[in-house]
Design a protein around this motif. Structure first.
Motif, PDB file in Angstrom:
ATOM      1  N   GLU A  42       0.819  -1.208   0.000  1.00 51.82           N
ATOM      2  CA  GLU A  42       0.000   0.000   0.000  1.00 51.82           C
ATOM      3  C   GLU A  42       0.855   1.262   0.000  1.00 51.82           C
ATOM      4  O   GLU A  42       0.522   2.261  -0.642  1.00 51.82           O
ATOM      5  CB  GLU A  42      -0.944  -0.001   1.205  1.00 51.82           C
ATOM      6  CG  GLU A  42      -2.036  -1.054   1.091  1.00 51.82           C
ATOM      7  CD  GLU A  42      -3.057  -0.977   2.208  1.00 51.82           C
ATOM      8  OE1 GLU A  42      -2.871  -0.150   3.123  1.00 51.82           O
ATOM      9  OE2 GLU A  42      -4.038  -1.733   2.161  1.00 51.82           O
ATOM     10  N   ILE A  43       1.978   1.223   0.715  1.00 54.13           N
ATOM     11  CA  ILE A  43       2.897   2.371   0.706  1.00 54.13           C
ATOM     12  C   ILE A  43       3.452   2.574  -0.699  1.00 54.13           C
ATOM     13  O   ILE A  43       3.537   3.703  -1.194  1.00 54.13           O
ATOM     14  CB  ILE A  43       4.038   2.164   1.721  1.00 54.13           C
ATOM     15  CG1 ILE A  43       3.493   2.168   3.149  1.00 54.13           C
ATOM     16  CG2 ILE A  43       5.104   3.254   1.574  1.00 54.13           C
ATOM     17  CD1 ILE A  43       4.511   1.781   4.198  1.00 54.13           C
ATOM     18  N   LYS A  44       3.820   1.494  -1.367  1.00 50.16           N
ATOM     19  CA  LYS A  44       4.347   1.600  -2.727  1.00 50.16           C
ATOM     20  C   LYS A  44       3.330   2.217  -3.672  1.00 50.16           C
ATOM     21  O   LYS A  44       3.701   2.946  -4.597  1.00 50.16           O
ATOM     22  CB  LYS A  44       4.763   0.210  -3.244  1.00 50.16           C
ATOM     23  CG  LYS A  44       6.010  -0.360  -2.583  1.00 50.16           C
ATOM     24  CD  LYS A  44       6.320  -1.745  -3.155  1.00 50.16           C
ATOM     25  CE  LYS A  44       7.576  -2.339  -2.535  1.00 50.16           C
ATOM     26  NZ  LYS A  44       7.861  -3.692  -3.075  1.00 50.16           N
ATOM     27  N   ARG A  45       2.040   1.921  -3.444  1.00 51.89           N
ATOM     28  CA  ARG A  45       1.000   2.443  -4.326  1.00 51.89           C
ATOM     29  C   ARG A  45       0.676   3.904  -4.057  1.00 51.89           C
ATOM     30  O   ARG A  45      -0.112   4.503  -4.786  1.00 51.89           O
ATOM     31  CB  ARG A  45      -0.277   1.613  -4.187  1.00 51.89           C
ATOM     32  CG  ARG A  45      -0.236   0.271  -4.897  1.00 51.89           C
ATOM     33  CD  ARG A  45      -1.635  -0.301  -5.046  1.00 51.89           C
ATOM     34  NE  ARG A  45      -2.244  -0.600  -3.762  1.00 51.89           N
ATOM     35  CZ  ARG A  45      -2.161  -1.792  -3.162  1.00 51.89           C
ATOM     36  NH1 ARG A  45      -1.493  -2.782  -3.727  1.00 51.89           N
ATOM     37  NH2 ARG A  45      -2.747  -1.993  -2.005  1.00 51.89           N
ATOM     38  N   SER A  46       1.256   4.483  -3.033  1.00 52.99           N
ATOM     39  CA  SER A  46       0.860   5.839  -2.653  1.00 52.99           C
ATOM     40  C   SER A  46       1.374   6.900  -3.611  1.00 52.99           C
ATOM     41  O   SER A  46       0.901   8.032  -3.570  1.00 52.99           O
ATOM     42  CB  SER A  46       1.326   6.153  -1.224  1.00 52.99           C
ATOM     43  OG  SER A  46       2.738   6.133  -1.143  1.00 52.99           O
ATOM     44  N   GLY A  47       2.341   6.570  -4.487  1.00 51.38           N
ATOM     45  CA  GLY A  47       2.756   7.551  -5.487  1.00 51.38           C
ATOM     46  C   GLY A  47       4.259   7.705  -5.603  1.00 51.38           C
ATOM     47  O   GLY A  47       5.011   6.723  -5.629  1.00 51.38           O
ATOM     48  N   THR A  48       4.715   8.947  -5.661  1.00 54.87           N
ATOM     49  CA  THR A  48       6.131   9.254  -5.864  1.00 54.87           C
ATOM     50  C   THR A  48       6.960   8.874  -4.648  1.00 54.87           C
ATOM     51  O   THR A  48       6.425   8.464  -3.613  1.00 54.87           O
ATOM     52  CB  THR A  48       6.299  10.756  -6.133  1.00 54.87           C
ATOM     53  OG1 THR A  48       5.901  11.479  -4.942  1.00 54.87           O
ATOM     54  CG2 THR A  48       5.426  11.208  -7.300  1.00 54.87           C
ATOM     55  N   ARG A  49       8.290   9.049  -4.768  1.00 50.20           N
ATOM     56  CA  ARG A  49       9.168   8.743  -3.635  1.00 50.20           C
ATOM     57  C   ARG A  49       8.770   9.549  -2.410  1.00 50.20           C
ATOM     58  O   ARG A  49       8.699   9.028  -1.292  1.00 50.20           O
ATOM     59  CB  ARG A  49      10.634   9.054  -4.006  1.00 50.20           C
ATOM     60  CG  ARG A  49      11.614   8.746  -2.846  1.00 50.20           C
ATOM     61  CD  ARG A  49      12.912   9.500  -3.021  1.00 50.20           C
ATOM     62  NE  ARG A  49      12.713  10.936  -2.991  1.00 50.20           N
ATOM     63  CZ  ARG A  49      12.532  11.652  -1.871  1.00 50.20           C
ATOM     64  NH1 ARG A  49      12.480  11.053  -0.699  1.00 50.20           N
ATOM     65  NH2 ARG A  49      12.366  12.954  -1.942  1.00 50.20           N
ATOM     66  N   ARG A  50       8.481  10.848  -2.603  1.00 53.43           N
ATOM     67  CA  ARG A  50       8.084  11.686  -1.466  1.00 53.43           C
ATOM     68  C   ARG A  50       6.757  11.218  -0.869  1.00 53.43           C
ATOM     69  O   ARG A  50       6.583  11.201   0.356  1.00 53.43           O
ATOM     70  CB  ARG A  50       7.981  13.152  -1.897  1.00 53.43           C
ATOM     71  CG  ARG A  50       9.317  13.793  -2.235  1.00 53.43           C
ATOM     72  CD  ARG A  50       9.101  15.186  -2.808  1.00 53.43           C
ATOM     73  NE  ARG A  50       8.542  16.088  -1.810  1.00 53.43           N
ATOM     74  CZ  ARG A  50       9.273  16.864  -0.994  1.00 53.43           C
ATOM     75  NH1 ARG A  50      10.592  16.835  -1.071  1.00 53.43           N
ATOM     76  NH2 ARG A  50       8.682  17.649  -0.121  1.00 53.43           N
ATOM     77  N   ASP A  51       5.837  10.826  -1.735  1.00 55.24           N
ATOM     78  CA  ASP A  51       4.551  10.326  -1.247  1.00 55.24           C
ATOM     79  C   ASP A  51       4.737   9.054  -0.431  1.00 55.24           C
ATOM     80  O   ASP A  51       4.114   8.869   0.621  1.00 55.24           O
ATOM     81  CB  ASP A  51       3.609  10.043  -2.417  1.00 55.24           C
ATOM     82  CG  ASP A  51       3.259  11.302  -3.197  1.00 55.24           C
ATOM     83  OD1 ASP A  51       3.270  12.379  -2.587  1.00 55.24           O
ATOM     84  OD2 ASP A  51       3.000  11.194  -4.409  1.00 55.24           O
ATOM     85  N   GLN A  52       5.611   8.155  -0.926  1.00 58.33           N
ATOM     86  CA  GLN A  52       5.859   6.915  -0.205  1.00 58.33           C
ATOM     87  C   GLN A  52       6.550   7.189   1.137  1.00 58.33           C
ATOM     88  O   GLN A  52       6.242   6.556   2.149  1.00 58.33           O
ATOM     89  CB  GLN A  52       6.714   5.979  -1.058  1.00 58.33           C
ATOM     90  CG  GLN A  52       6.004   5.457  -2.290  1.00 58.33           C
ATOM     91  CD  GLN A  52       6.849   4.475  -3.083  1.00 58.33           C
ATOM     92  OE1 GLN A  52       7.504   3.604  -2.508  1.00 58.33           O
ATOM     93  NE2 GLN A  52       6.839   4.602  -4.398  1.00 58.33           N
ATOM     94  N   ALA A  53       7.481   8.139   1.132  1.00 58.59           N
ATOM     95  CA  ALA A  53       8.149   8.494   2.383  1.00 58.59           C
ATOM     96  C   ALA A  53       7.158   9.052   3.394  1.00 58.59           C
ATOM     97  O   ALA A  53       7.188   8.711   4.585  1.00 58.59           O
ATOM     98  CB  ALA A  53       9.261   9.515   2.112  1.00 58.59           C
ATOM     99  N   ARG A  54       6.259   9.906   2.908  1.00 58.25           N
ATOM    100  CA  ARG A  54       5.248  10.500   3.793  1.00 58.25           C
ATOM    101  C   ARG A  54       4.350   9.416   4.392  1.00 58.25           C
ATOM    102  O   ARG A  54       4.063   9.405   5.592  1.00 58.25           O
ATOM    103  CB  ARG A  54       4.422  11.506   2.995  1.00 58.25           C
ATOM    104  CG  ARG A  54       3.447  12.312   3.814  1.00 58.25           C
ATOM    105  CD  ARG A  54       2.672  13.299   2.945  1.00 58.25           C
ATOM    106  NE  ARG A  54       3.546  14.328   2.378  1.00 58.25           N
ATOM    107  CZ  ARG A  54       3.881  14.418   1.097  1.00 58.25           C
ATOM    108  NH1 ARG A  54       3.429  13.525   0.233  1.00 58.25           N
ATOM    109  NH2 ARG A  54       4.660  15.383   0.664  1.00 58.25           N
TER     110      ARG A  54
END
Length: 432
Positions: A42-54
């Motif tokens: 689910e974290i991977k699906r959240s978007g860009t690198r910054r989105d995943q970090a957030r």
């Protein structure tokens, strides 16, 4: 996680989002038991690198007491020493326990079982699980449709309208969860088939290709959404997802709510919307993605407030109305004939998405076993009466007003609402 460690993550959130490389951490966090594979996916699906970090930082704060030191270990092992030192300076002396890795423990939500022994007698007929259907999507019959923006529509020159003249207009996926696994401690949702039938016919009338899926587990919900996201939507103008289920309340940043699979496992509304965002479904970029959620937003019951007689338009609900929520804490309230409560998710906010909720976050959503839910019954009627003239946002305001006039058991109220990130007005196609 200890509050002091949560505070360290909050204070350093900006640096973590800017500098963290989440992809380097996934294997270590999985191996050490900080996250499950589903959480990492689910974290991977959240978007860009910054989105995943957030998202990773948010989810990390929900894990156990060893999550913080194990996270520091993973940072050091992957060469992100500067971030590890930054966090350690905020929490000196933090060390992981030398004992075996503590795996996260999943505990079921406490449940208040239905207490009305006569309630089962109110159904017209028992629900037959053998009638489970998986309708193959077929386009609506050919017919003349009124195109959006024709004479008679309300026009506002300062804002454009979405293109909505493709035929068919797009796909509409309806997930109807009625029969729940007894081990999930979730009651069956009698009356939901009425909602499903109404919405299936309504969106066919609005020139959508409608697909209905019945009684899906969490993984099956994810698979259905993944399959929908992989379709080629380039020839269509819109996409609709409708979920009828139990819900639960969790922490969130933008889209509140989660819905349950029939196995008792939930998926957040935020993650549901992610399947169709611009990154994961390129053929829907700049096109409206609409989500309608009939599920509870929590276990609170709204008793409303007094208004003057000219403001009140009483519309009593049925005496047998049920909620679509299970309390998150034990309750002695015998009126909790419940389904479940909605969760709140946290991800970036993509454009061209609208999520319409049957109830305000934190509150129950009422459903009549004989006539279906207040929200769906009203939504269907408003679409039928107004789609030829009004845009979607205006019609949802009408839904809000009408549902707010209802009352369950002569006492409880309900307030639907929407999280609207559409950039233009949306007018559905209607029959000539």
């Amino acid at each position: 996680m200890d509050e002091k460690h949560k505070n360290v993550l909050r204070r350093n959130r900006t640096n973590l989002v800017r500098d963290l490389n989440p992809s380097d951490l996934y294997d270590g966090l999985l191996e050490k038991g900080v996250f499950t594979q589903d959480m990492i996916d689910e974290i991977k699906r959240s978007g860009t690198r910054r989105d995943q970090a957030r998202q990773l930082v948010r989810d990390l704060a929900t894990r156990g007491s060893q999550a913080f030191p194990l996270f520091l270990e993973c940072l050091k092992e992957t060469g992100q020493q500067s971030l590890a030192e930054l966090l350690e300076n905020g929490a000196p002396g933090v060390q992981p326990q030398p004992t075996a890795v503590v795996r996260p423990v999943v505990r079921p939500l406490p449940v208040s079982p239905p207490t009305d022994v006569n309630e089962e007698k109110k159904d017209d007929a028992p629900y037959d699980p053998k009638q489970t259907r998986n309708i193959t999507p077929t386009p609506s019959p050919e017919m003349e449709y009124m195109r959006p923006n024709q004479q008679g529509r309300i026009r506002r020159d300062s804002v454009q309208n979405y293109k909505m003249d493709a035929s068919p207009c797009g796909h509409c996926l309806i997930i109807n969860n009625v029969e729940f696994d007894p081990k999930s401690y979730l009651s069956n949702r009698r009356g939901s088939n009425i909602d499903c039938d109404k919405l299936e016919q309504r969106f066919k009338a609005l020139n959508f290709i409608v697909e209905v899926k019945l009684n899906l587990t969490q993984k099956q919900i994810k698979h259905a959404l993944h399959t929908l996201s992989k379709k080629d939507h380039s020839q269509y103008d819109c996409c609709v997802v409708i979920i009828l289920s139990h819900g639960t309340e969790v922490s969130h940043s933008r889209f509140p709510g989660a819905v349950y699979g029939v196995d008792g496992q939930c998926i957040s509304v935020q993650n549901i919307t992610n399947y169709l965002n611009g990154q994961h479904c390129p053929s829907l970029q700049s096109k409206p993605k609409l989500f309608f959620i009939q599920a509870c937003g929590g276990d609170e019951k709204d008793t409303g407030f007094e208004v003057s007689s000219d403001e009140a338009e009483p519309s009593p609900g049925g005496a047998d109305d049920q909620t679509d929520a299970i309390p998150m804490s034990s309750s002695s309230d015998s009126l909790s004939m419940s389904d479940e409560v909605d969760a709140k998710a946290s991800l970036p906010t993509p454009s061209d998405i609208l999520v319409s909720y049957s109830t305000f976050p934190g509150y129950v959503s009422w459903r009549d076993p004989q006539s279906g839910s207040w929200y769906v019954e009203t939504l269907d009627r408003i679409l039928e009466e107004n789609a030829a003239v009004h845009d979607l946002a205006t019609m949802l305001t009408m839904v809000n007003n009408d549902v707010s006039q209802n009352s369950a058991k002569g006492l409880y109220k309900q307030m639907p609402g929407s999280f609207n990130f559409l950039r233009k007005f949306l007018y559905f196609q209607t029959k000539a």
